[in-house]
Design a protein around this motif. Sequence first.
Motif, PDB file in Angstrom:
ATOM      1  N   ASP A  59      25.022   4.347   6.783  1.00 15.52           N
ATOM      2  CA  ASP A  59      24.739   5.778   6.877  1.00 15.52           C
ATOM      3  C   ASP A  59      23.272   6.109   6.677  1.00 15.52           C
ATOM      4  N   VAL A  60      22.465   5.125   6.296  1.00 13.54           N
ATOM      5  CA  VAL A  60      21.044   5.405   6.067  1.00 13.54           C
ATOM      6  C   VAL A  60      20.155   4.488   6.915  1.00 13.54           C
ATOM      7  N   HIS A  61      20.660   4.051   8.043  1.00 13.07           N
ATOM      8  CA  HIS A  61      19.867   3.165   8.905  1.00 13.07           C
ATOM      9  C   HIS A  61      18.535   3.800   9.289  1.00 13.07           C
ATOM     10  N   SER A  62      18.516   5.128   9.422  1.00 10.22           N
ATOM     11  CA  SER A  62      17.280   5.790   9.827  1.00 10.22           C
ATOM     12  C   SER A  62      16.200   5.681   8.762  1.00 10.22           C
ATOM     13  N   LYS A  63      16.566   5.293   7.531  1.00  8.39           N
ATOM     14  CA  LYS A  63      15.592   5.178   6.448  1.00  8.39           C
ATOM     15  C   LYS A  63      15.148   3.738   6.212  1.00  8.39           C
ATOM     16  N   LEU A  64      15.777   2.794   6.895  1.00  4.62           N
ATOM     17  CA  LEU A  64      15.496   1.383   6.605  1.00  4.62           C
ATOM     18  C   LEU A  64      14.258   0.902   7.340  1.00  4.62           C
ATOM     19  N   SER A  65      13.282   0.448   6.596  1.00  3.71           N
ATOM     20  CA  SER A  65      12.057  -0.061   7.203  1.00  3.71           C
ATOM     21  C   SER A  65      12.085  -1.571   7.342  1.00  3.71           C
ATOM     22  N   HIS A  66      12.786  -2.243   6.453  1.00  5.86           N
ATOM     23  CA  HIS A  66      12.821  -3.705   6.456  1.00  5.86           C
ATOM     24  C   HIS A  66      14.101  -4.223   7.103  1.00  5.86           C
ATOM     25  N   HIS A  67      14.130  -5.505   7.367  1.00  3.21           N
ATOM     26  CA  HIS A  67      15.287  -6.126   8.004  1.00  3.21           C
ATOM     27  C   HIS A  67      15.418  -7.549   7.473  1.00  3.21           C
ATOM     28  N   CYS A  68      16.638  -7.968   7.212  1.00  2.00           N
ATOM     29  CA  CYS A  68      16.868  -9.266   6.575  1.00  2.00           C
ATOM     30  C   CYS A  68      16.294 -10.434   7.369  1.00  2.00           C
ATOM     31  N   MET A  69      16.195 -10.286   8.689  1.00  2.00           N
ATOM     32  CA  MET A  69      15.649 -11.357   9.522  1.00  2.00           C
ATOM     33  C   MET A  69      14.167 -11.145   9.807  1.00  2.00           C
ATOM     34  N   MET A  70      13.799  -9.954  10.245  1.00  2.00           N
ATOM     35  CA  MET A  70      12.439  -9.727  10.724  1.00  2.00           C
ATOM     36  C   MET A  70      11.427  -9.504   9.607  1.00  2.00           C
ATOM     37  N   TYR A  71      11.842  -8.841   8.530  1.00  2.00           N
ATOM     38  CA  TYR A  71      10.898  -8.523   7.461  1.00  2.00           C
ATOM     39  C   TYR A  71      11.693  -8.283   6.176  1.00  2.00           C
ATOM     40  N   PRO A  72      12.149  -9.353   5.523  1.00  2.00           N
ATOM     41  CA  PRO A  72      12.933  -9.190   4.290  1.00  2.00           C
ATOM     42  C   PRO A  72      12.131  -8.430   3.236  1.00  2.00           C
ATOM     43  N   GLY A  73      12.741  -7.452   2.611  1.00  2.00           N
ATOM     44  CA  GLY A  73      12.059  -6.662   1.604  1.00  2.00           C
ATOM     45  C   GLY A  73      11.580  -7.463   0.422  1.00  2.00           C
ATOM     46  N   ASN A  74      12.286  -8.578   0.108  1.00  4.63           N
ATOM     47  CA  ASN A  74      11.889  -9.356  -1.061  1.00  4.63           C
ATOM     48  C   ASN A  74      10.565 -10.088  -0.846  1.00  4.63           C
ATOM     49  N   LYS A  75      10.086 -10.184   0.397  1.00  5.41           N
ATOM     50  CA  LYS A  75       8.809 -10.845   0.650  1.00  5.41           C
ATOM     51  C   LYS A  75       7.659 -10.082  -0.002  1.00  5.41           C
ATOM     52  N   ILE A  76       7.755  -8.739   0.010  1.00  2.42           N
ATOM     53  CA  ILE A  76       6.720  -7.946  -0.647  1.00  2.42           C
ATOM     54  C   ILE A  76       6.688  -8.273  -2.131  1.00  2.42           C
ATOM     55  N   ASP A  77       7.889  -8.384  -2.753  1.00  3.87           N
ATOM     56  CA  ASP A  77       7.947  -8.699  -4.177  1.00  3.87           C
ATOM     57  C   ASP A  77       7.355 -10.082  -4.460  1.00  3.87           C
ATOM     58  N   GLU A  78       7.641 -11.053  -3.580  1.00  2.00           N
ATOM     59  CA  GLU A  78       7.102 -12.400  -3.768  1.00  2.00           C
ATOM     60  C   GLU A  78       5.585 -12.405  -3.689  1.00  2.00           C
ATOM     61  N   ILE A  79       5.057 -11.662  -2.721  1.00  2.00           N
ATOM     62  CA  ILE A  79       3.598 -11.615  -2.554  1.00  2.00           C
ATOM     63  C   ILE A  79       2.951 -10.917  -3.746  1.00  2.00           C
ATOM     64  N   GLU A  80       3.582  -9.827  -4.193  1.00  4.59           N
ATOM     65  CA  GLU A  80       3.045  -9.095  -5.334  1.00  4.59           C
ATOM     66  C   GLU A  80       3.067  -9.948  -6.602  1.00  4.59           C
ATOM     67  N   ALA A  81       4.065 -10.839  -6.698  1.00  6.90           N
ATOM     68  CA  ALA A  81       4.234 -11.640  -7.920  1.00  6.90           C
ATOM     69  C   ALA A  81       3.339 -12.874  -7.959  1.00  6.90           C
ATOM     70  N   MET A  82       2.621 -13.159  -6.887  1.00  5.98           N
ATOM     71  CA  MET A  82       1.759 -14.343  -6.852  1.00  5.98           C
ATOM     72  C   MET A  82       0.670 -14.243  -7.921  1.00  5.98           C
ATOM     73  N   THR A  83       0.417 -15.352  -8.597  1.00  6.00           N
ATOM     74  CA  THR A  83      -0.631 -15.398  -9.619  1.00  6.00           C
ATOM     75  C   THR A  83      -1.722 -16.365  -9.181  1.00  6.00           C
ATOM     76  N   PHE A  84      -2.935 -16.123  -9.634  1.00  3.94           N
ATOM     77  CA  PHE A  84      -4.076 -16.932  -9.208  1.00  3.94           C
ATOM     78  C   PHE A  84      -4.979 -17.240 -10.394  1.00  3.94           C
ATOM     79  N   ASP A  85      -5.653 -18.347 -10.278  1.00  2.18           N
ATOM     80  CA  ASP A  85      -6.624 -18.733 -11.299  1.00  2.18           C
ATOM     81  C   ASP A  85      -7.760 -17.701 -11.343  1.00  2.18           C
ATOM     82  N   GLU A  86      -8.321 -17.498 -12.519  1.00  4.08           N
ATOM     83  CA  GLU A  86      -9.380 -16.508 -12.678  1.00  4.08           C
ATOM     84  C   GLU A  86     -10.592 -16.809 -11.804  1.00  4.08           C
ATOM     85  N   SER A  87     -10.774 -18.083 -11.457  1.00  3.07           N
ATOM     86  CA  SER A  87     -11.935 -18.468 -10.655  1.00  3.07           C
ATOM     87  C   SER A  87     -11.724 -18.233  -9.161  1.00  3.07           C
ATOM     88  N   ALA A  88     -10.506 -17.870  -8.764  1.00  4.48           N
ATOM     89  CA  ALA A  88     -10.206 -17.685  -7.341  1.00  4.48           C
ATOM     90  C   ALA A  88     -10.960 -16.480  -6.793  1.00  4.48           C
TER      91      ALA A  88
END
Length: 506
Positions: free
Chosen positions: A258-287
């Motif tokens: 019922d809310v397809h018109s609000k869905l920006s992500h897609h399980c195949m083309m652009y899984p929403g959890n990818k944003i969370d994974e990218i946001e959660a990446m950590t890096f050395d202070e020297s990077a």
Amino acid sequence: MDPQSSRTWVLPRPRRHPTAKRRAAAAVALAALGTVALLNAVSFNDATASGRVRGAGAIDSGRGGQGSARGGWSRILLSRSTRRRLCAATSTARISRRLEEELCESDTPYVSKEEMIDLADGSFEDPRSEPSHITLCRELIERDEIVKLNGNIGEQLDLDEDPALCKDWTSPHFALMEVMASTVVAKAAEHLQVSYKHNCGSTMEENTGDIDRTTVQQTFPASSLVLEDHTVPFEAVKKLCSGCMSEFDSGNWNAHVDVHSKLSHHCMMYPGNKIDEIEAMTFDESATEDEIDVEREKLAGEIPLAAVFPTVKDRMNNLASQTQSLHIGNPFAEEGVSGVVIPFDMHSGMIPAKHYVTAIGDDTVTSIQILSTGSCATAPANAHNGDQCLKHGVDLKRELEMHFPDAEIRHDIVASTNAAYARMILAKLLVCPPGTVQCLIPAMAKEEGTIAKIFEGSAWPGTWKFFNFIRQWHNNIITIGLDKAEFVQEDGGVVLGAGGVEGAAG
């Protein structure tokens, strides 16, 4: 393999030899040109041709002033698809301006609120019990296992898209993501005797009357995405398929219907959890910042939508150019040079006009088109945003008229998602309100010399950070962050349009 319910959807298509295909195409072209020449002989004199704008009527003044009454001889004698083919032939052959105008006179995509409600009434079809990408994923995984066990795959699977999805005017972004997802899965499973064609164009003739309600799915190129064998690696597709199937089988997919018109992500083309994974990446202070960007882009590169971006952009521009060549509902001849398009749907954030004034900036703009989708007209008053969507468009028009007195400014309800997408893609400047999911793919398709400005903020999670970490898109896209605090109301809520389905469908 156990038979799946999807077997009833398999529509085998005859396979023609390439030479036969070329001969058939040549015959169609010759027949079209021959018909054009014949019709030209009985056409009206060129001197009667006018340069009127086809199919445009502002919401503030109804559908008057569209140029002339509809219902010429071509509408009586010829189907819509035949008129479009002959329109393209006359434009190429430059035989007769009058004949071109007769054949190319398009049904209007612009309607009144009442007309949109009438069109929507009874226009919905029940979808298949299982979306195409899920059916294709099941086949890919099952057939891959059979091959690993040295078994015989058996029959070829040829799948066409669900007609209900092809004709869905409420959720163009979701529908295109579905078509793209099925194309990607079928390409990966090609060696397993699996194929997919959306064939949405075949449902176009069911659009009747003098109102153009063609969907963007129906005009999406029949060849769909042009993919190489390893554009999206097989194992990556297989892994994503497992996630899609798990989501579907758990019932989460149906929860979002019922809310397809609000869905920006897609399980195949652009899984929403990818944003969370990218946001959660950590890096050395020297990077360095460049090193961080490289690592983030490696992870972003696992998103199929990033991998297929070039062909998405090409396909959408092909669609927009074809629509433009058919003279479909653009009242502004210079829109691609100095025009602005601002689309709204019932989920768009209703931000103050000052933000649009700043985003537009240039006082040399010649036109501003505010497009309200059909959902704005058909939303019940008690729905999220409800009928406030149309009122906001009207109010914004008046505000912009004060700031840009030399520009022609219109506000229309558009019944055709195809017409809306084409104008968003081709306009010099596309300005997207926060939370406007339908703006995302047109923004991706912006060519050099045009630009998209996307308002986003955490109050609208459905579209927030959609373009993050995809560097190649940023040449034509500017994201403008909005401070959530500015939109918090005294009761603790947020302005109409805020909220949404964060990272849904994946």
